[in-house]
Write an enzyme that holds these catalytic residues in place. Structure first.
Site, mmCIF file in Angstrom:
data_model
loop_
_atom_site.group_PDB
_atom_site.id
_atom_site.type_symbol
_atom_site.label_atom_id
_atom_site.label_comp_id
_atom_site.label_asym_id
_atom_site.label_seq_id
_atom_site.Cartn_x
_atom_site.Cartn_y
_atom_site.Cartn_z
ATOM 1 N N LYS A 71 45.942 34.970 45.142
ATOM 2 C CA LYS A 71 44.625 35.154 45.748
ATOM 3 C C LYS A 71 44.076 33.840 46.314
ATOM 4 O O LYS A 71 43.485 33.817 47.388
ATOM 5 C CB LYS A 71 43.660 35.737 44.712
ATOM 6 C CG LYS A 71 44.007 37.171 44.314
ATOM 7 C CD LYS A 71 43.079 37.690 43.242
ATOM 8 C CE LYS A 71 43.427 39.135 42.887
ATOM 9 N NZ LYS A 71 42.579 39.679 41.821
ATOM 10 N N SER A 80 39.762 44.190 40.610
ATOM 11 C CA SER A 80 39.209 42.855 40.852
ATOM 12 C C SER A 80 38.206 42.807 41.999
ATOM 13 O O SER A 80 37.855 41.725 42.451
ATOM 14 C CB SER A 80 40.349 41.872 41.118
ATOM 15 O OG SER A 80 41.092 42.258 42.249
#
Length: 780
Positions: free
Chosen positions: A727, A684
């Site tokens: 996140k 990511s």
């Protein structure tokens, strides 16, 4: 060097044998190279040969690395030819030597060796007087005499022979050559050139061997006594049986009759009852064999304790179940909804298939306690089986009765301890099951968790099918990565994600603090912890997805408060945000806040870890060079691939941003992700690294309040990622204002609560051009 220092001799590599100085022995030779070496040695003056041992006896053609460096120079006394091209060689060991070089080109091995004198011999004579040497010599002779006396077939004339030697070196070498020690022990003695150390090593090994003999004799004595005791009990039992018959007491209820009566009362299938009848018949016929009788007795008792057809009725009150779940847990709405749906179906169908729920999430998020609450809501017996580290298939399926110490598997044992055939069974840490040569544990779990198979689960110990179809299985795991796909396919996965700071605050105030007060013997009026203190604990003293460490910190405060109250310093302790450091010390964690100014080549990325989300500050420098891409910060393979993909994309669109064609050939690009000691990997960080590299190359600044996450393709597309909730929590904690997420993750954003997205401007992006448009500071 003199000839004395270097000698060139034919060499034979011995397998499983070490020759010592002063040793006279024989060995058989069959390898062609070894036969050639023997024949060459017989032709040379003195008939000397160098003998050393192989490290691995399986090696047929040894190299220098396969041989011990220290061996023995020996004289060949006799060679006898045997059938099948064998030679029997009688040798006499003379002195130890070390290999300097080995020649393999000739038909036989030839070694250049240097004799090894006793390095400790002269210092020993100089340092120790004659009396000390005499004491060591006599002591070693006495130990050897005691050791030889323990060996029944040891030649007595060898005891007389050793008494003739008076020098310590001679005695040590002779004894080492004439005691039956293991090859590795002999090699260790051979390689030791210090006489004093060799004397101590030999004495230790002889004493150690005698201690082993003592233990062995004690064990044999105990075994003999036990056999005699069993024989005595058998005779007494037969006499008792005869006495009872003479007294007419045959009506005394025997164990077999008790088993028969219990089997008649047992609620079980005909198959189970037939098996029991057969085993009870064998039990009666083996009364005269205590060992076999004991095995059968244990099996029958286990079968009688199993709840074959005994079940408990489900508690179908939905309102009660909701109340229990709300009392025990704050948040976890998805899990609670699924449990209530399950109860509703059970209430309507009166049975319904039991689903296999798999709760997946970070440590400390309440997965195990959810299963316990579910059992309380259903009013079912609760059985917990920990699968962490289980690698033997027999742990699941049980051991066959033929094995010593056989027992049912953990599943059958759990059913027996529950007392009903339909308990709630928690299979904890299913992702930490491992496999080895004893069988595939995951495959054994397939039969347990498959509704098409588990109605006739066969435990190796029970030997009859066990119905697991009515058991409500709940499994827990920290990750799905290690669970095989066929097993995962049989479970309904429910994700238990990280707690927000607000959720941690509520959990602490409503559950953890009352629990710890009770555990430490404190009353609410004696200790109070403010909401601000709990918030600071969760933020600056713990770094986790769950609340386990938070509970430990609360327990730490309780212990210190209890001490203050008992010492009479205070009657009531109040912990606030301002005095928290007094009880817990300095803060352990600080969140890396957003940079105050926009900078070139620095971009904030978002990462998922096992203890929640975190932010990663990616730094890029450009310097004159040869076009190399330098990656530091302990990056994993996936992140390295993302960096290479990002640089390829930038080079393909360089003309749009005014980058010279030869720029990448004349400059090195260095990507670094602090902290350097922490390993990092994941798919990511692609768009983050690409943005940072393009910023460094073009000199354009990146907004300091922007964080981003997403994978990049060669054509600049942004791919979806996982762990979005964690996140976004990390982005909010770091003070970021804007977060760029892949457009395909929009559906995940929609499911998040307003508490998580509060204060964040979340922008979905599908291409790098959108990312750069949002991330770069607008040029005036």
């Amino acid at each position: 060097m003199t000839d004395r220092e270097i000698m060139s001799l034919p060499m034979v590599a011995l397998r499983g044998m070490t020759v010592m100085p002063e040793m006279v022995t024989h060995f058989d030779v069959s390898r062609e190279r070894s036969i050639e070496a023997i024949e060459e040695a017989m032709q040379e003056e003195g008939q000397k040969i160098f003998l050393t041992a192989q490290r691995d006896i399986e090696v047929e053609e040894p190299t220098a690395a396969d041989l011990y460096e220290v061996g023995t120079i020996a004289s060949i006394r006799q060679v006898i030819k045997l059938p099948r091209n064998l030679l029997r060689v009688l040798i006499s060991g003379e002195e130890r030597a070390v290999i300097r070089r080995v020649e393999f080109e000739t038909p036989y091995m030839r070694a250049e060796v240097s004799p090894l004198p006793d390095s400790g011999e002269e210092p020993l004579e100089a340092a120790a007087d004659q009396v000390s040497q005499e004491a060591m010599t006599r002591g070693l002779k006495e130990i050897y005499a005691e050791y030889a006396g323990r060996l029944p077939k040891y030649p007595k004339d060898m005891l007389k022979q050793v008494q003739e030697y008076t020098e310590l070196a001679k005695v040590v070498n002779w004894i080492a050559a004439n005691v039956p020690l293991e090859q590795k022990d002999l090699q260790e003695l051979l390689e030791e050139t210090d006489l004093l150390k060799r004397y101590q090593l030999l004495a230790f090994k002889l004493v150690n061997e005698m201690q082993i003999m003592n233990i062995k004799e004690e064990i044999q004595t105990k075994v003999r006594e036990r056999v005699d005791q069993n024989q005595r009990e058998y005779i007494l039992r037969e006499q008792l049986k005869l006495i009872r018959e003479e007294l007419g007491e045959e009506n005394t209820i025997s164990d077999a009759e008790e088993f028969q009566a219990a089997a008649d009362r047992l609620q079980a299938s005909d198959e189970v009852k037939e098996k029991l009848q057969k085993e009870i018949g064998r039990f009666k016929s083996t009364l005269n064999s205590p060992a076999e009788n004991g095995v059968i007795r244990t099996y029958i008792e286990t079968m009688l304790e199993m709840p074959w057809d005994k079940a408990v009725e489900d508690h179908r009150d939905i309102a009660y179940a909701r109340q229990v779940l709300e009392e025990d847990h704050y948040g976890l709405e998805q899990v609670k909804e699924r449990v209530l749906e399950f109860l509703a179906v059970r209430a309507l169908t009166r049975k319904g298939e039991s689903p296999i729920l798999c709760l997946v999430g970070p440590p400390g998020t309440g997965k195990t306690s959810i299963a316990r609450s579910l059992a309380r809501a259903l009013k079912k017996p609760y059985v917990r089986i920990s699968l962490g580290g289980v690698r033997d298939e027999a742990e699941i399926r049980g051991h066959r009765k033929t094995y010593v110490g056989a027992m049912p598997g953990r599943i059958a044992a759990g059913i027996r301890s529950a007392g009903v055939k339909n308990p709630l069974m928690l299979l904890d840490e299913i992702d930490k099951v491992s496999n080895d040569y004893k069988g595939d544990t995951f495959s054994a779990l397939l039969e347990v968790l498959d509704s098409e198979q588990n109605y006739r689960f066969r435990d190796h110990y029970l030997e009859v099918p066990l119905d697991l179809s009515e058991v409500l299985f709940v499994t827990t795991a920290n990750t799905l990565q290690t669970i095989p796909r066929p097993l995962l396919d049989r479970m309904e996965v429910i994700e238990v994600s990280s707690y927000t700071e607000n959720e941690k605050l509520h959990i602490a105030m409503e559950h953890l603090i009352p629990k710890q007060l009770e555990r430490h013997g404190l009353k609410p009026e004696q200790l109070s912890i403010s909401r601000g203190a709990v918030w600071r604990m969760a933020r600056n003293y713990t770094k986790e997805a769950g609340v386990r460490q938070l509970e430990r910190e609360i327990g730490n405060i309780c212990r210190k408060a209890a001490r203050e109250i008992l010492e009479g310093k205070k009657e009531k302790v109040r912990v606030t945000e301002s005095n928290l450091h007094k009880y817990l010390g300095n803060e352990k964690y600080t969140y890396q806040k957003a940079n105050l100014t926009d900078e070139v080549g620095i971009v904030r990325g978002l990462a998922w870890t096992s203890v929640g989300g975190d932010t990663l500050q990616i730094e890029v420098n450009v310097m004159p060079g040869k076009g190399e891409l330098i990656l530091t910060g302990q990056l994993g393979d996936v992140m390295k691939e993302s960096a290479r993909t990002g640089i390829s994309y930038i080079r393909s669109v360089g003309s749009r941003y005014g980058i010279a064609e030869d720029f990448f050939e004349n400059h090195d690009i260095h990507i670094h992700i602090p902290e350097g000691a922490v390993p990092k990997d994941g798919p990511s960080a692609g768009i983050t690294m690409a943005t940072a590299m393009l910023s460094a190359v073009t000199g354009r600044k990146v907004r300091a309040d922007v964080a981003m996450t997403g994978e990049i393709t060669l054509r600049g597309r942004v791919l979806p990622i996982g762990g979005l909730k964690e996140k976004l929590l990390a982005a909010g904690s770091a003070g970021m204002k804007t977060v760029l997420v892949p457009k395909e993750n929009e559906k995940d954003v929609a499911e998040l609560s307003a508490e998580i997205t509060k204060g964040l401007k979340i922008i979905p992006v599908s291409h790098m051009e959108q990312v750069l448009e949002e991330a770069f500071v607008k040029e005036e």
